[in-house]
Every structure is written in structure tokens, then in C-alpha cells.
Design a protein around this motif. Structure first.
Motif, short mmCIF file in Angstrom:
data_model
loop_
_atom_site.label_atom_id
_atom_site.label_comp_id
_atom_site.label_asym_id
_atom_site.label_seq_id
_atom_site.Cartn_x
_atom_site.Cartn_y
_atom_site.Cartn_z
N THR A 137 -3.21 -5.12 8.40
CA THR A 137 -3.47 -4.99 9.83
C THR A 137 -2.19 -4.64 10.58
N GLY A 138 -1.11 -5.37 10.29
CA GLY A 138 0.16 -5.12 10.96
C GLY A 138 0.73 -3.75 10.65
N LEU A 139 0.63 -3.32 9.42
CA LEU A 139 1.14 -2.00 9.04
C LEU A 139 0.32 -0.89 9.67
N GLU A 140 -0.99 -1.08 9.73
CA GLU A 140 -1.86 -0.08 10.36
C GLU A 140 -1.56 0.03 11.85
N LEU A 141 -1.42 -1.09 12.52
CA LEU A 141 -1.12 -1.08 13.95
C LEU A 141 0.22 -0.38 14.21
#
Length: 335
Positions: free
Chosen positions: A208-212
Motif C-alpha cells: 500500500t505504501g509503495l503504491e501510494l
């Protein structure tokens, strides 16, 4: 014979050996310290606004920066206490593709809406007018930060920061009193039935963090070569766009390393690729990604995004394989 079978199982699936301790390590050493910092900085921010609510107040702006850093460091944890009652969106309504935040704030100020009188009443306000991104407009936007009556706008700043303090305190309390135990003590009658399910939740948070970071923090200002969008960068008004990428990567690096424990070669690979990405953002010297509009500087931001996507590939394949899990549903999907 049983010992031989157990040894073979561990050779085939090393996650069986590491998943039992990985959730405890991540909760105790990654999540809880950062959540505590978020709550503490949220309270400090509210106190700073009480002491001086003017938009140009240096102590207030400094407290805003510290609290925002603390949020970015946990912004990948879009589950549990942050997801409850939409607290994450109330703290961080972004991307705001329709400009709902300035519209909501302008309406409040124009109408002198009495909802700002208490933080409890304000908690019923639209999420577009709450949290860190609304506060950025109140402190840094030349139109919103000077609109309407000074006294009303002061009260609005104080109420928004008090609401932030309440939200961050509620998140910290829920983690301490309940959710940490759910992740670290799986059982058949609990939210997480196995250690593997707990590990998958944490692995999903990493993704999630990497995608954001790739798709929103870097992808939005990049736009296309023919139509770059520098003013779509996160928090460009306060000059924090690149800082948010750096803070997010630093926190995600810690999480990824902890998820890779038990495989020294993987830990080394993960640390190295994060170090390269963080080095690129530190060398960029472009705090709001304004360079996306010029070919020479744009390529640097594109290279940074490519590095983040390289991390995503390693996370999705190697860390996922190491844990024996898949990313699964992403809480950002559909936003």
C-alpha cells in the motif's frame, strides 16, 4: 521421521519459521513507536495552535511539519485503528482531484459556520475539511489563509488541530489496548487466525505504501511528458512534496527489512534498493517536483519513480515468496 518432515517443510517454505515472530517484531518496533509519535505530535500541534493560531506562526508551522511527518510514517498502515471510522481519510483526504478541500473551507469561512466551536461537533464535518491537508490550506494557501474574519479563521485552525489530536489519540489508544494483541496473538476465533494471516496484513501495508508513493506522490505531478502536473504534487503549497516521499521511503524501508528477517541475502537486497531510492530523493534538490515540467529535471523524477517500482517488484515477488503470502486487497483500490 517427524523431525525429517519438519526440516523438509522449513526448507520448502521458510515463512513457517519466521512468521511466528515477525508480527510481534513489526508491531513492537515499527508500528507502536510510530503510532505513539503520531499521537504525541498531534497533541503538540493542537497546543501550538492554541498558543498562536496565525497562519504565519513559525511554532505552529513547525508543529504542523512534525505531525505531518509522523502521519506519513504510518500512512501505509491503512487497516485496523486507522481504518476505523474512516480516521485515515479524516486525517489525510488526498488525492483531492475535485478540489473539495478548499471549497469546503471557503464555505465554512464565508458562512462563519458555528460547527467550528468544538472539535466534537467538527468531527461530523466532511472529511474534505478535516486533517492535515485542510490545515495546509489554512496555513499556506494565500486565499484560504486570509479569507473572512480573522477570529473565525483562528477558531477554525484551533478546531482542525484539536480534531487531529483527537483522531491520533484514538488511533494510538486502539493500537495499544486492542489491535496490537490481535496481530501478535492470532487464534481461530480472532480477526487473524494464523501468524501467516497477520504477516499478510503487514505485507499488504508495505505494498500500500509503495503504491501510494509511486502512483500518487510521484505519478500525479509527473502526469505525462506532454502534460506534466506539478501542482498536483502532494502538499506543494507547504513545500513538502519531496519530503513526504523521503519520509515514506524511510518508514517503508524499516518495514520491508523487518518483513525480510530470516533471509540475510534478502535483507541486504531490500536495504540496498531502498538506499538507492532515498539517495535519489536526497540528491533531487526539487522540494515540490517543479522540475517535472522541464525535460532535464523530469527524467530525475521519472528515475526515482522507476526505483520505487523496482522496490515494489522486489516486495511483491521476493518478500511475498519469503513470507508465503500475496498482497491481496489494497485499501487504496477504488480511491
Amino acid at each position: 521421521m517427524k523431525n525429517l518432515l519438519a526440516t523438509i517443510a522449513l526448507m520448502i517454505c521458510p515463512s513457517l519459521a519466521v512468521s511466528q515472530s515477525i508480527a510481534t517484531d513489526v508491531v513492537e518496533n515499527h508500528i507502536l513507536p510510530r503510532i505513539a509519535t503520531l499521537a504525541e505530535s498531534g497533541q503538540t500541534l493542537s497546543e501550538a495552535a492554541t498558543a498562536d493560531c496565525t497562519a504565519t506562526s513559525e511554532p505552529l508551522r513547525a508543529a504542523y511539519g512534525d505531525a505531518f511527518d509522523a502521519w506519513i510514517a504510518v500512512s501505509h498502515l491503512r487497516f485496523g485503528p486507522i481504518e476505523t471510522a474512516e480516521r485515515g481519510y479524516a486525517l489525510a483526504f488526498w488525492p483531492d482531484s475535485r478540489g473539495a478541500t478548499p471549497k469546503a473551507l471557503a464555505t465554512l469561512i464565508r458562512d462563519a459556520d458555528p460547527i467550528v466551536e468544538t472539535a466534537e461537533a467538527y468531527s461530523d464535518m466532511s472529511i474534505a475539511a478535516r486533517g492535515f491537508y485542510a490545515l495546509e490550506f489554512l496555513l499556506y494557501d494565500p486565499t484560504i489563509s486570509t479569507a473572512g474574519d480573522d477570529a473565525y479563521r483562528c477558531q477554525l485552525v484551533q478546531t482542525v488541530t484539536a480534531d487531529i489530536a483527537n483522531l491520533t489519540e484514538d488511533i494510538a489508544t486502539d493500537w495499544q489496548d486492542n489491535y496490537a494483541a490481535l496481530l501478535t496473538n492470532p487464534s481461530q476465533n480472532s480477526l487473524y487466525r494464523t501468524d501467516a494471516e497477520a504477516a499478510q496484513e503487514l505485507f499488504k501495508a508495505l505494498n500500500t505504501g509503495l503504491e501510494l508513493t509511486s502512483d500518487a506522490r510521484l505519478g500525479r505531478p509527473l502526469g505525462t511528458f506532454d502534460q506534466p502536473r506539478p501542482t498536483r504534487a502532494e502538499v506543494w503549497r507547504s513545500g513538502r512534496s519531496a519530503r513526504h516521499v523521503a519520509v515514506a521511503l524511510d518508514s517503508l524501508r524499516d518495514l520491508a527489512t523487518r518483513l525480510s528477517q530470516g533471509d540475510p541475502a534478502l535483507v541486504s537486497d531490500v536495504d540496498a534498493v531502498f538506499a538507492r531510492a532515498i539517495g535519489q530523493i536526497e540528491a533531487l534538490d526539487d522540494p515540490v517536483f517543479a522540475g517535472v515540467a522541464t525535460p532535464t529535471d523530469r527524467i530525475k523524477v521519472e528515475a526515482l519513480r522507476s526505483r520505487v517500482d523496482e522496490i515494489r517488484a522486489i516486495a511483491g515477488l521476493q518478500i511475498g515468496l519469503h513470507l508465503g503470502v500475496e498482497a491481496g486487497f489494497n485499501s487504496l483500490d477504488g480511491d
